[in-house]
Design a protein around this motif. Structure first.
Motif, mmCIF file in Angstrom:
data_model
loop_
_atom_site.group_PDB
_atom_site.id
_atom_site.type_symbol
_atom_site.label_atom_id
_atom_site.label_comp_id
_atom_site.label_asym_id
_atom_site.label_seq_id
_atom_site.Cartn_x
_atom_site.Cartn_y
_atom_site.Cartn_z
ATOM 1 N N GLU A 72 -66.366 -64.861 -108.734
ATOM 2 C CA GLU A 72 -67.187 -65.443 -109.814
ATOM 3 C C GLU A 72 -68.315 -66.285 -109.229
ATOM 4 N N GLU A 73 -67.988 -67.050 -108.172
ATOM 5 C CA GLU A 73 -69.010 -67.890 -107.551
ATOM 6 C C GLU A 73 -70.087 -67.006 -106.883
ATOM 7 N N THR A 104 -64.691 -67.533 -104.415
ATOM 8 C CA THR A 104 -64.306 -66.618 -105.498
ATOM 9 C C THR A 104 -65.418 -65.614 -105.816
ATOM 10 N N ARG A 116 -68.831 -57.674 -102.721
ATOM 11 C CA ARG A 116 -70.066 -58.077 -103.415
ATOM 12 C C ARG A 116 -71.192 -58.436 -102.441
ATOM 13 N N ASP A 161 -70.972 -64.006 -107.863
ATOM 14 C CA ASP A 161 -71.777 -63.455 -108.970
ATOM 15 C C ASP A 161 -72.775 -64.500 -109.487
ATOM 16 N N ARG A 162 -72.313 -65.750 -109.552
ATOM 17 C CA ARG A 162 -73.181 -66.835 -110.027
ATOM 18 C C ARG A 162 -74.358 -67.035 -109.055
ATOM 19 N N GLN A 163 -74.049 -67.001 -107.768
ATOM 20 C CA GLN A 163 -75.098 -67.183 -106.749
ATOM 21 C C GLN A 163 -76.130 -66.043 -106.819
ATOM 22 N N ARG A 164 -75.629 -64.853 -107.088
ATOM 23 C CA ARG A 164 -76.514 -63.658 -107.181
ATOM 24 C C ARG A 164 -77.532 -63.856 -108.319
ATOM 25 N N ILE A 165 -77.047 -64.455 -109.421
ATOM 26 C CA ILE A 165 -77.946 -64.685 -110.561
ATOM 27 C C ILE A 165 -78.947 -65.797 -110.246
ATOM 28 N N VAL A 166 -78.442 -66.877 -109.616
ATOM 29 C CA VAL A 166 -79.315 -68.029 -109.328
ATOM 30 C C VAL A 166 -80.333 -67.689 -108.224
ATOM 31 N N HIS A 167 -79.911 -66.911 -107.237
ATOM 32 C CA HIS A 167 -80.792 -66.592 -106.095
ATOM 33 C C HIS A 167 -80.895 -65.067 -105.927
ATOM 34 N N VAL A 197 -71.776 -71.643 -100.612
ATOM 35 C CA VAL A 197 -71.244 -71.633 -101.977
ATOM 36 C C VAL A 197 -70.558 -72.955 -102.297
#
Ligand code: 13P
Ligand code: SF4
Length: 324
Positions: A190-191, A188, A217, A193-199, A263
């Motif tokens: 959203e996942e 997804t 993305r 985007d989350r990975q981008r923030i974490v790494h 992911v």
């Protein structure tokens, strides 16, 4: 406990040697897609993506091809080498995306866009290939569509790859069928985007079978071979791979100096995991399950693949992953 681990390893090594000996005795070649289990990749003569394996199937002088991939891949090998025996160790290995279109669906779609040539992704049955004008893989889809002398093109069955081709070839109107890969579409936006923030320092790489909201993305979009090559040649140290787990496992084994992440939930194609050393040995020994293609489909389906290979052979092809 430790004893049983040792026994299992010894058993595997013995089976590995038995497969190699039997393949030699029977003049068989083992072709394996990179999404397969690592043990099946290790026993193969060639490991690669769809395009590279099609080429190997065409060039081999073996009497038997054991195909460790999904059904459409074994069918493609049979189309390219009709005189050879092609075996698929576990017949359950189908592709849900390929099953999303049948011949009636295709004829209806063609009638809605009369005159437009049909490009079918290699992830399709022999019947769909026989009814199409030219085939493509995710490596060469953009080049194939560009090469067509038509302003409109029909693309089946993958809407993720179709949207990627439309993005890269805006000068043509592409009529895209509504099929998709359940494994790649489970990733997804959203996942990501989350990975981008974490790494934040990682390079994000997507297969074009993903939802366009996902590949948009990514920092790089490419087929299996293009992803492998990109990671191999990149100066980057950390990568997030938006594709199937087998490719991730293979790159983790081959590129130990790089951090290769994926992911959640893990994108895993269950259909690619049915083959094992055990059923591969049995399939080769007892020569099952043999792939056959009705005579009426053979020539037209082969022609769509031959045309693709002719266009892509003008470019240098990937020769497969490093041996692990
Ligand atoms: P490629 O090997 O062409 O990248 O295809 C990916 C895939 O989904 C195979 O089923
Ligand atoms: Fe089919 Fe997707 Fe599995 Fe490839 S990864 S075999 S396209 S379901």
């Amino acid at each position: 406990m430790a004893q049983s681990v040792v026994d299992r390893t010894a058993e595997k090594l013995e089976l590995f040697a038995k497969i190699k000996d039997l393949a030699k005795t029977k003049n068989a070649v083992i072709l394996t897609h990179i999404y397969q289990r690592l043990e099946v990749q290790r026993v193969a003569d060639f490991v690669g993506d769809s395009l590279m394996l099609s080429k190997q199937a065409q060039e081999t002088d073996a009497d038997i091809i054991v195909f460790c991939g999904v059904h459409f891949m074994a069918e493609t090998a049979k189309l390219l080498s009709p005189e050879k025996k092609v075996l698929l160790p576990d017949i359950q290995s189908g592709c849900p995306m390929a099953d999303m279109i049948n011949i009636e669906d295709l004829r209806k779609f063609k009638a809605e866009h009369p005159g437009a040539p049909v490009v079918c992704y290699v992830n399709s049955s022999a019947a769909i290939k026989a009814e199409s004008d030219i085939c493509c893989t995710s490596t060469n889809a953009v080049d194939i569509v560009r090469s067509l002398d038509s302003e409109e093109v029909i693309f089946v069955p993958d809407k993720g790859l179709g949207a990627w081709v439309q993005y890269k070839v805006p000068e043509k109107k592409i009529h895209i069928y509504d099929g998709f890969c359940p494994t790649h579409w489970q990733i997804t936006a959203e996942e990501v985007d989350r990975q981008r923030i974490v790494h934040p320092e990682a390079i994000i790489i997507a297969h074009p079978e993903c939802d366009p909201e996902v590949w948009r993305r990514a920092d790089f979009v490419g087929s299996t071979s293009q992803i492998y090559k990109f990671v191999e040649e990149s100066a980057g140290k950390k990568f997030i791979i938006l594709s199937e787990q087998g490719l991730v496992a293979r790159m983790q084994a081959d590129f130990r100096d790089k951090e290769i992440l994926t992911v959640f939930p893990l994108p895993l194609c269950p259909n690619m995991k049915y083959h094992s050393l055990e059923n591969l040995y049995q399939a080769l020994d007892q020569e099952f399950t043999e792939i056959t293609i009705p005579d009426t489909m053979l020539e037209p389906a082969k022609d769509t693949i031959d045309q693709m290979i002719e266009i892509s052979s003008r470019k240098k092809m990937w020769s497969g992953p490093k041996s692990a």
